[in-house]
Structure formats: structure tokens, C-alpha cells
Design an enzyme around this catalytic site. Structure first.
Site, PDB file in Angstrom:
ATOM      1  N   PHE A   1       0.973  -0.968   0.046  1.00  0.00           N
ATOM      2  CA  PHE A   1       0.037  -0.078   0.090  1.00  0.00           C
ATOM      3  C   PHE A   1       0.873   1.171  -0.044  1.00  0.00           C
ATOM      4  CE2 PHE A   1      -4.765  -0.455   0.945  1.00  0.00           C
ATOM      5  CZ  PHE A   1      -4.916  -1.583   0.676  1.00  0.00           C
ATOM      6  N   LEU A   2       1.854   1.134   0.913  1.00  0.00           N
ATOM      7  CA  LEU A   2       2.797   2.450   0.830  1.00  0.00           C
ATOM      8  C   LEU A   2       3.712   2.741  -0.380  1.00  0.00           C
ATOM      9  CD1 LEU A   2       4.297   1.629   4.534  1.00  0.00           C
ATOM     10  CD2 LEU A   2       2.664   3.596   3.695  1.00  0.00           C
TER      11      LEU A   2
ATOM     12  N   CYS B   1      12.786  -3.427   0.965  1.00  0.00           N
ATOM     13  CA  CYS B   1      11.395  -4.045   1.162  1.00  0.00           C
ATOM     14  C   CYS B   1      10.227  -4.016   0.192  1.00  0.00           C
ATOM     15  CB  CYS B   1      10.775  -3.657   2.440  1.00  0.00           C
ATOM     16  SG  CYS B   1      11.677  -4.053   4.025  1.00  0.00           S
TER      17      CYS B   1
HETATM   18  C1  UDX Z   1       9.685   0.608   4.280  1.00  0.00           C
HETATM   19  C2  UDX Z   1       8.344   0.910   5.174  1.00  0.00           C
HETATM   20  O1  UDX Z   1       8.074   2.443   5.286  1.00  0.00           O
HETATM   21  C3  UDX Z   1       8.691   0.201   6.551  1.00  0.00           C
HETATM   22  O2  UDX Z   1       7.277   0.237   7.223  1.00  0.00           O
HETATM   23  C4  UDX Z   1       8.877  -1.304   6.280  1.00  0.00           C
HETATM   24  O3  UDX Z   1       9.219  -1.909   7.480  1.00  0.00           O
HETATM   25  C5  UDX Z   1      10.136  -1.365   5.545  1.00  0.00           C
HETATM   26  O4  UDX Z   1       9.973  -0.832   4.266  1.00  0.00           O
HETATM   27  P1  UDX Z   1      11.994   1.988   4.239  1.00  0.00           P
HETATM   28  O5  UDX Z   1      12.219   0.937   3.200  1.00  0.00           O
HETATM   29  O6  UDX Z   1      12.979   2.088   5.495  1.00  0.00           O
HETATM   30  O7  UDX Z   1      10.433   1.454   5.065  1.00  0.00           O
HETATM   31  O8  UDX Z   1      11.883   3.469   3.786  1.00  0.00           O
HETATM   32  P2  UDX Z   1      10.558   4.508   3.551  1.00  0.00           P
HETATM   33  O9  UDX Z   1      10.517   5.569   4.343  1.00  0.00           O
HETATM   34  O10 UDX Z   1       9.254   3.707   3.614  1.00  0.00           O
HETATM   35  O11 UDX Z   1      10.796   5.021   1.898  1.00  0.00           O
HETATM   36  C6  UDX Z   1      10.928   4.009   0.846  1.00  0.00           C
HETATM   37  C7  UDX Z   1      11.285   4.741  -0.387  1.00  0.00           C
HETATM   38  O12 UDX Z   1      10.047   5.514  -0.758  1.00  0.00           O
HETATM   39  C8  UDX Z   1      12.359   5.482  -0.314  1.00  0.00           C
HETATM   40  O13 UDX Z   1      12.947   5.298  -1.466  1.00  0.00           O
HETATM   41  C9  UDX Z   1      11.805   7.148  -0.156  1.00  0.00           C
HETATM   42  O14 UDX Z   1      12.613   7.903  -0.687  1.00  0.00           O
HETATM   43  C10 UDX Z   1      10.529   6.647  -1.002  1.00  0.00           C
HETATM   44  N1  UDX Z   1       9.430   7.835  -0.629  1.00  0.00           N
HETATM   45  C11 UDX Z   1       8.639   7.855   0.742  1.00  0.00           C
HETATM   46  C12 UDX Z   1       8.920   8.699  -1.505  1.00  0.00           C
HETATM   47  O15 UDX Z   1       9.497   8.607  -2.815  1.00  0.00           O
HETATM   48  N2  UDX Z   1       8.023   9.447  -1.200  1.00  0.00           N
HETATM   49  C13 UDX Z   1       7.453   9.208  -0.152  1.00  0.00           C
HETATM   50  O16 UDX Z   1       6.567  10.385   0.381  1.00  0.00           O
HETATM   51  C14 UDX Z   1       7.840   8.363   0.969  1.00  0.00           C
END
Ligand code: UDX
Ligand code: ADP
Length: 487
Positions: free
Chosen positions: A238-239, A288
Site C-alpha cells: 500500500f505504501l 522491502c
Molecule cells: C519501508 C516501510 O516504510 C517500513 O514500514 C517497512 O518496515 C520497511 O519498508 P523503508 O524502506 O526504510 O521502510 O523506507 P520508507 O521511508 O518507507 O521509504 C521507501 C522509499 O520510498 C524511499 O526510497 C523513499 O525515498 C521513498 N518515498 C517515501 C518517496 O519517494 N515518497 C514518499 O512520500 C515517501
């Protein structure tokens, strides 16, 4: 769980297998919050363990704000790092499995399914060595129904244990980690929720009791084991889907004259959508997101749910397309060629406040630019030159200050720069490409930098961190992601 309930399984000794990004910080916080529990973090990687035991806290293998302070407080008291895997499993009441589960490179499910060989090896290691009752906790993100595999291996050991002194029994719990890198300590101290999936309530209670020392009870969610495993994959999917959505909109903004920041603010003010995770960027990276979505795709395909699989796979496809799109824009803006042009790359980590480069958009974008023959100077405040070399799979060539002698280089070349403050890295550069949102890039002195560059010099800001007026007033051309009014 009632307060003061008598625990059937009291946990005095924890062993965590895997001293990586998940195992290290998670065990550090548990040790900090539970001084009466002895925690042994074990790993087969000798270098990594040596780094965790470094006297110089700058040299810990993982950079996370707040982590070094906890290690200082707990290491040697109730937190220990070693390679003694067997010995520490024997002593443990609870074993966390925190090993890597990368996407399989070959064989059945290659390119999508997780490679479970490290998890399986751990389960076998636990089966061989555990004594008495041991609660095995899946901490790594795993495909749904992995607990079944672990249980099978452990049950086989349980049924075959003939030696009195080696009698063993097991419970398996799923307790996925939701920490994000760069904010790991805060996420562990103040989690939105802790998820515990399992079958045996007494085992669930033991783990729940540990977390309840600092996490409010209403944030500790108990589910069945499959829901817990699936919830972790789905949360990441979802994220990632939000990021692919906003990045796809950034392309539309550029085409139509809209601004992706304004669109994000407008849609994010709707409570149902929410404002978090709507920052358009160079494409999601990290260990992840891609892996977990591909896992979900594999699962859906396995159950014949092809439409579901296609839906989630498109999130990854858009991400790759987006990175290619950014590389192509850079080349186009520089009159269709970057061959033998010096470009300064600011940021290589997949996001700020981490030294992790796994799946970083910078890897793909730099490789694309090198393929086009560019000369890259790569700066990152936390990522090492050897890490970049590993990721790009190309040896660096020293050319800083000596650019002209490489004018006829046949293919792209790159060099690492540790410093940006003396501005030397900008000399004779045609463009600056910002790929990670490090704070120090927000405060660059554009009026000074422009004098050192080759006009018409460009700034490509994929993270929306520069002050657009300052950059333009300095006389630089600026391209910002999702900015339909850009140069
Ligand atoms: C992610 C999940 O957030 C976390 O809950 C899970 O346990 C592991 O995976 P992480 O990979 O450490 O964590 O980083 P995250 O902050 O989620 O960012 C992931 C990627 O998305 C990064 O490359 C970041 O730059 C990008 N991102 C994040 C964006 O491009 N825009 C945003 O608004 C948020
Ligand atoms: P994560 O981001 O999931 O924490 P990492 O790759 O950072 O993943 O860390 C996983 C760690 O697990 C590595 O340091 C690796 O050496 C360790 N590991 C893998 N398999 C085993 C095993 N069978 N026994 C002990 N440690 C292991």
C-alpha cells in the site's frame, strides 16, 4: 492480557539470528527497555559482528539516528553481539529470526518469490540446538505461510529428540517489523502498532508482555499467524502504491502545467487520503517495497488470481519506468547527449538519514547516465565509495580536478567525492542531479556554484528540496520533478 497475569513462558534470554538493519536496532531497543532480559544478537558474518562491537561508535555497521547512544548504554550489559550462533540458541527462551530474504534469482519463482534459504537454515539451526521450550519469532518479512515451513522443521526436531537433556518443544509467532530506515529508533520506541500473529495464546502473551513495557496495550494487535504475515506484505504494498501513484501524477503534471506538490497538498488534505507518503521522488527504493510487492504478485499468481497479480505488479513497473523517465529527461535537457560531460550526483542512498543503497533509484539512474557516456562525480554523506562501486559494478576512475584528460573516455566513468563544502566538485560540471534529500543539499550556495559550472548549467531536483528562486536567480536552469512550469 490481564495485568500481573502469570506468564507460562517467562523470557529471560533472547537470541536474535541476524545482526542486520532489522535485527540490530530492534534488539537494541528491546535491550534498552527490558534491562532484565539478556539479549544475544548472533550472525554468521564476522565482519558485521566486529563492527557492532567497535569501540568507535561511528563505525557501527548501521547508521541510525539514536542507535549509537543505545548501544553505548546496553552493549556488554544485556546486549551482546557474537558469532556463537549454536551456543546462544541453546540458552535462549525466545529466538528471533531476522535474516535476509531477498528475491530469488533462479529456479522456481525466480524474480518474484523470496529466497527462503537463509530462513530455512536458521530454522534448522534452531531445531538442532534449542533446549527446553523455545518460542521462535519470525521478524524478517516473509511470504505468507512461511511459519508453516518453520514449524515443520521444528516439529521434526521435536519428534526426533531422543536425548533427555535435549528435549525440546516450540511455538512459532509472526511479529513483523514496520520500522523504516533513518527513523528506526523512533519507530521502535513509538510504534503505530505491534503485530503478533500466532496460535498459542501463552506464547503470544510472552511476547506481548515484552512490548507492553513501553508500547500501550491498545497498540499491540494479536491476529492469526497468516493475517500477520499477509498484513506486513500488504502494508508495504500500500505504501509503495501511494508513491507510484504520485510519481505517475508527476509525469502528468509536467505534461499539463500542473505542479505535483500542489496536487499532493490538495489531495492530501482529504482526511481519507491523508498527507503522508505523497512526496514525489526518483522512485521508491529500499530493501522491502519491491521485494514485498513481488512476493504478493507471486502469491496471487500461485492462487490463480492473475488480475490481482497484475494490479500489484504495475506498482513496480511504474517505479522502473519513472526512473528511466528521469534519466531520459536529463539527457534530453543536455541537448540529447551527456557523453563526456561531467555531472554531479548528489545523494546515492535510497533516502536520507541512512547509508543503505539497496534498490536505490540512484543506482539505476547513474547506470543509465554512465551508459550514455557521462562522467559522474558521486557524493553521499553516508554511503561509502566501495558500496557505490559494488552497486554500479564499475571501478571508479580518479578524474576530479583532471577532467580534460578524460574528455575522450569511450564509456561513462565515475568518481566518488567525500566533500562538497569546498565546491570543487562542481568545477566544469554541466549539471547537478539531486537524488537523495540530504539536508546539506538544501543549503547549497547556488550563486557560488554557478560560477564553477559550464553554462547553460542545469540543476535536476528529483526531491523538491532546492529553493527554486535562489537556483533560478543564480542563473541556473532548473528541472523539478512534476513541475509543469519548469525550464
Ligand atoms: C519501508 C516501510 O516504510 C517500513 O514500514 C517497512 O518496515 C520497511 O519498508 P523503508 O524502506 O526504510 O521502510 O523506507 P520508507 O521511508 O518507507 O521509504 C521507501 C522509499 O520510498 C524511499 O526510497 C523513499 O525515498 C521513498 N518515498 C517515501 C518517496 O519517494 N515518497 C514518499 O512520500 C515517501
Ligand atoms: P535485514 O534488512 O532484513 O535486517 P540484512 O541483510 O541487513 O537484512 O541482515 C541480515 C543478516 O542475517 C546478515 O548480517 C546475514 O549475515 C545474517 N544471516 C543470514 N543467514 C544467517 C544464518 N543462517 N545465521 C546467522 N546469521 C545469518
Amino acid at each position: 492480557m490481564e495485568i500481573n497475569k502469570i506468564m507460562k513462558y517467562k523470557i529471560n534470554n533472547i537470541c536474535c539470528i541476524g545482526a542486520g538493519y532489522v535485527g540490530g536496532p530492534t534488539m537494541a531497543v528491546i535491550a534498552d527497555k527490558c534491562p532484565n532480559i539478556q539479549i544475544e544478537v548472533v550472525d554468521i558474518n564476522k565482519v558485521r559482528i566486529r563492527q557492532w562491537n567497535e569501540d568507535d561508535f561511528e563505525k557501527l555497521p548501521i547508521f541510525e539516528p539514536g542507535l549509537a547512544e543505545i548501544i553505548k548504554r546496553c552493549r556488554g550489559k544485556n546486549l551482546h553481539f557474537s558469532n556463537f550462533v549454536e551456543e546462544k540458541i541453546k540458552k535462549a527462551d525466545m529466538v528471533f529470526i531476522s535474516v535476509n530474504t531477498p528475491t530469488k534469482k533462479k529456479g522456481l519463482g525466480a524474480g518474484k518469490a523470496s529466497d527462503l534459504k537463509w530462513v530455512e537454515a536458521c530454522a534448522r539451526e534452531v531445531a538442532r540446538n534449542a533446549i527446553g521450550h523455545t518460542i521462535v519469532v519470525e521478524k524478517s518479512t516473509l511470504p505468507v505461510r512461511t511459519a508453516e515451513v518453520i514449524k515443520e522443521i521444528l516439529n521434526a526436531a521435536q519428534n526426533s529428540s531422543s536425548n533427555e537433556s535435549h528435549l525440546c518443544s516450540f511455538d512459532v509467532l509472526s511479529n513483523p517489523e514496520f520500522l523504516a530506515e533513518g527513523t528506526a529508533i523512533n519507530d521502535l520506541m513509538y510504534p503505530d502498532r505491534v503485530l503478533i500473529g500466532g496460535e498459542n495464546q501463552e506464547a503470544i502473551d510472552s511476547l506481548s508482555e515484552i512490548y507492553s513495557r513501553w508500547v500501550p496495550r491498545n497498540k499491540i494487535l494479536e491476529t492469526n499467524i497468516w493475517s500477520s504475515e499477509l498484513a506486513k506484505l500488504t502494508a508495504n504494498a500500500f505504501l509503495a502504491q501511494r508513491i507510484s501513484s504520485i510519481n505517475s501524477v508527476s509525469a502528468l503534471c509536467e505534461a499539463t502545467g500542473a505542479d505535483v506538490r500542489e496536487v499532493a497538498r490538495a489531495i492530501g488534505s482529504d482526511n481519507r487520503i491523508g498527507s503522508k507518503f505523497l512526496d514525489s521522488g526518483p522512485g521508491f527504493g529500499g530493501s522491502c517495497f519491491k521485494k514485498d510487492i513481488l512476493n504478493l504478485v507471486y502469491l496471487a499468481e500461485y492462487f490463480g488470481l492473475n488480475e490481482v497479480a497484475n494490479f500489484w505488479e504495475s506498482v513496480v513497473k511504474i517505479n522502473s519506468w519513472h526512473q528511466k523517465r528521469i534519466s531520459e529527461i536529463i539527457v534530453k535537457k543536455l541537448f540529447g547527449t551527456v557523453a563526456n560531460k561531467k555531472l554531479v550526483i548528489l545523494g546515492f542512498a535510497f533516502k536520507a538519514n541512512t547509508n543503505d543503497t539497496r534498490e536505490s533509484a540512484a543506482i539505476t539512474i547513474c547506470k543509465n547516465l554512465l551508459n550514455e557516456g557521462a562522467n559522474l562525480i558521486i557524493h553521499d554523506p553516508k554511503v561509502t565509495a566501495s558500496q557505490i562501486e559494488n552497486d554500479l559494478n564499475i571501478n571508479p576512475i580518479k578524474f576530479l580536478g583532471n577532467e580534460n584528460s578524460f574528455l575522450n573516455a569511450k564509456s561513462g566513468i565515475w568518481e566518488y567525492s567525500k566533500y562538497i563544502n569546498n565546491l570543487e566538485i562542481f568545477n566544469n560540471a554541466y549539471a547537478i542531479v539531486i537524488l537523495t534529500e540530504w539536508d546539506e543539499y538544501r543549503a547549497l550556495k547556488w550563486t557560488e556554484i554557478v560560477k564553477r559550472m559550464v553554462p547553460p548549467a542545469w540543476v535536476f531536483d528529483s526531491r523538491s528540496i532546492v529553493n527554486t528562486e535562489e537556483v533560478r536567480d543564480a542563473g541556473l536552469s532548473l528541472w523539478r520533478l512534476g513541475d509543469g512550469f519548469g525550464d
